[in-house]
Design an enzyme around this catalytic site. Structure first.
Site, PDB file in Angstrom:
ATOM      1  N   CYS A   1       7.379 -45.235  -8.075  1.00 34.43           N
ATOM      2  CA  CYS A   1       6.744 -45.732  -6.844  1.00 34.43           C
ATOM      3  C   CYS A   1       5.454 -44.946  -6.628  1.00 34.43           C
ATOM      4  O   CYS A   1       4.906 -44.383  -7.578  1.00 34.43           O
ATOM      5  CB  CYS A   1       7.693 -45.671  -5.654  1.00 34.43           C
ATOM      6  SG  CYS A   1       8.232 -44.012  -5.178  1.00 34.43           S
TER       7      CYS A   1
ATOM      8  N   ASN B   1       7.091 -40.959  -4.830  1.00 33.80           N
ATOM      9  CA  ASN B   1       8.361 -40.427  -5.358  1.00 33.80           C
ATOM     10  C   ASN B   1       9.144 -39.648  -4.291  1.00 33.80           C
ATOM     11  O   ASN B   1       9.851 -38.690  -4.593  1.00 33.80           O
ATOM     12  CB  ASN B   1       8.129 -39.554  -6.602  1.00 33.80           C
ATOM     13  CG  ASN B   1       9.407 -39.243  -7.401  1.00 33.80           C
ATOM     14  OD1 ASN B   1       9.504 -38.187  -8.030  1.00 33.80           O
ATOM     15  ND2 ASN B   1      10.375 -40.116  -7.397  1.00 33.80           N
TER      16      ASN B   1
ATOM     17  N   CYS C   1      10.376 -41.821  -1.399  1.00 37.02           N
ATOM     18  CA  CYS C   1      11.132 -42.849  -0.662  1.00 37.02           C
ATOM     19  C   CYS C   1      11.835 -43.823  -1.616  1.00 37.02           C
ATOM     20  O   CYS C   1      13.048 -43.756  -1.803  1.00 37.02           O
ATOM     21  CB  CYS C   1      10.211 -43.634   0.283  1.00 37.02           C
ATOM     22  SG  CYS C   1       9.428 -42.624   1.563  1.00 37.02           S
ATOM     23  N   ARG C   2      11.090 -44.741  -2.225  1.00 39.02           N
ATOM     24  CA  ARG C   2      11.724 -45.826  -2.967  1.00 39.02           C
ATOM     25  C   ARG C   2      12.308 -45.407  -4.316  1.00 39.02           C
ATOM     26  O   ARG C   2      13.471 -45.711  -4.620  1.00 39.02           O
ATOM     27  CB  ARG C   2      10.722 -46.973  -3.173  1.00 39.02           C
ATOM     28  CG  ARG C   2      10.328 -47.673  -1.886  1.00 39.02           C
ATOM     29  CD  ARG C   2       9.106 -48.538  -2.062  1.00 39.02           C
ATOM     30  NE  ARG C   2       7.917 -47.723  -2.327  1.00 39.02           N
ATOM     31  CZ  ARG C   2       6.723 -48.202  -2.628  1.00 39.02           C
ATOM     32  NH1 ARG C   2       6.566 -49.521  -2.731  1.00 39.02           N
ATOM     33  NH2 ARG C   2       5.713 -47.389  -2.826  1.00 39.02           N
ATOM     34  N   SER C   3      11.502 -44.746  -5.159  1.00 38.21           N
ATOM     35  CA  SER C   3      12.035 -44.465  -6.510  1.00 38.21           C
ATOM     36  C   SER C   3      13.147 -43.404  -6.508  1.00 38.21           C
ATOM     37  O   SER C   3      14.084 -43.527  -7.311  1.00 38.21           O
ATOM     38  CB  SER C   3      10.914 -44.135  -7.509  1.00 38.21           C
ATOM     39  OG  SER C   3      10.207 -42.977  -7.165  1.00 38.21           O
TER      40      SER C   3
ATOM     41  N   ASP D   1       6.930 -50.738   0.692  1.00 38.76           N
ATOM     42  CA  ASP D   1       6.757 -49.313   0.993  1.00 38.76           C
ATOM     43  C   ASP D   1       7.205 -49.047   2.430  1.00 38.76           C
ATOM     44  O   ASP D   1       6.616 -49.583   3.370  1.00 38.76           O
ATOM     45  CB  ASP D   1       5.266 -48.976   0.813  1.00 38.76           C
ATOM     46  CG  ASP D   1       4.989 -47.494   0.979  1.00 38.76           C
ATOM     47  OD1 ASP D   1       5.862 -46.778   1.507  1.00 38.76           O
ATOM     48  OD2 ASP D   1       3.885 -47.069   0.589  1.00 38.76           O
TER      49      ASP D   1
HETATM   50  P1  4NP Z   1       7.198 -44.061  -1.850  1.00 36.95           P
HETATM   51  O1  4NP Z   1       6.616 -44.021  -0.350  1.00 36.95           O
HETATM   52  O2  4NP Z   1       6.062 -44.510  -2.735  1.00 36.95           O
HETATM   53  O3  4NP Z   1       8.290 -45.070  -1.767  1.00 36.95           O
HETATM   54  O4  4NP Z   1       7.679 -42.653  -2.158  1.00 36.95           O
HETATM   55  C1  4NP Z   1       5.456 -43.334  -0.008  1.00 36.95           C
HETATM   56  C2  4NP Z   1       5.494 -41.967   0.177  1.00 36.95           C
HETATM   57  C3  4NP Z   1       4.350 -41.293   0.553  1.00 36.95           C
HETATM   58  C4  4NP Z   1       3.174 -41.976   0.736  1.00 36.95           C
HETATM   59  C5  4NP Z   1       3.127 -43.349   0.542  1.00 36.95           C
HETATM   60  C6  4NP Z   1       4.268 -44.023   0.162  1.00 36.95           C
HETATM   61  N1  4NP Z   1       2.011 -41.287   1.145  1.00 36.95           N
HETATM   62  O5  4NP Z   1       0.984 -41.948   1.379  1.00 36.95           O
HETATM   63  O6  4NP Z   1       2.028 -40.054   1.235  1.00 36.95           O
END
Ligand code: 4NP
Length: 160
Positions: free
Chosen positions: A11, A14, A16-18, A128
């Site tokens: 993702c 790294n 939240c989703r992955s 996201d």
């Molecule tokens: P992820 O979510 O890609 O599912 O881990 C996010 C985590 C952090 C950010 C964006 C999406 N960020 O902009 O810091």
């Protein structure tokens, strides 16, 4: 026995989703007694959260379904992952485009959208949840749980 099948979830951050996908798929694989046949990891295309544990909201949502992801630590995607994994599964199209750029230059395993394992599904992206409310994390889990069962079916074909 043949070497384990390697699965990498990707993702943006790294956190939240992955990591959720890693935890859910690890539980599915363990449930099926295949833990030593499948190697699972996750990473982000970005480097902002490298070394951090998953987002508290992701940890809570996963814990609500009996899955502990608190021990995970974020890392960034690296070009060598294209050689090290048999499945490279991205959460959204931007992640896919970012990894595909590297894949076009050096080859290896072709990255795909994780939700492509659910061809009948109305959406092909895991949204996201980072800037949204807690409900977004449950949506993420619903999608990931469904896709993980389909991925298991696909990987079983590779193992037999
Ligand atoms: P992820 O979510 O890609 O599912 O881990 C996010 C985590 C952090 C950010 C964006 C999406 N960020 O902009 O810091």
């Amino acid at each position: 026995m043949s070497r384990p099948v390697g699965v990498l979830f990707v993702c943006l951050g790294n956190i939240c989703r992955s990591p959720t996908a890693e935890g859910v798929f690890r539980a599915v694989v363990a449930r099926e007694g295949l833990a030593d046949r499948v190697r699972i990891d996750s990473c982000g295309t970005g480097d902002w959260h490298v070394g951090n544990p998953p987002d508290e909201r992701a940890r809570q949502a996963a814990a609500g379904r009996g899955i502990d992801i608190g021990h995970q630590r974020a890392r960034q995607f690296r070009a060598s992952d294209l050689e090290a994994f048999d499945y490279i599964l991205t959460m959204d199209r931007q992640n896919l485009a970012d990894i595909r750029d590297i894949w076009h230059q050096q080859g290896g395993t072709e990255p795909q959208l994780f939700l492509d394992v659910l061809p009948e599904h109305p959406t092909d992206e895991v949204p996201d949840p980072y800037y949204g409310g807690d409900a977004g994390f449950d949506t993420v889990l619903d999608l990931i749980e469904e896709a993980s069962e389909a991925l298991l079916v696909d990987i079983r074909k590779n193992l037999s």
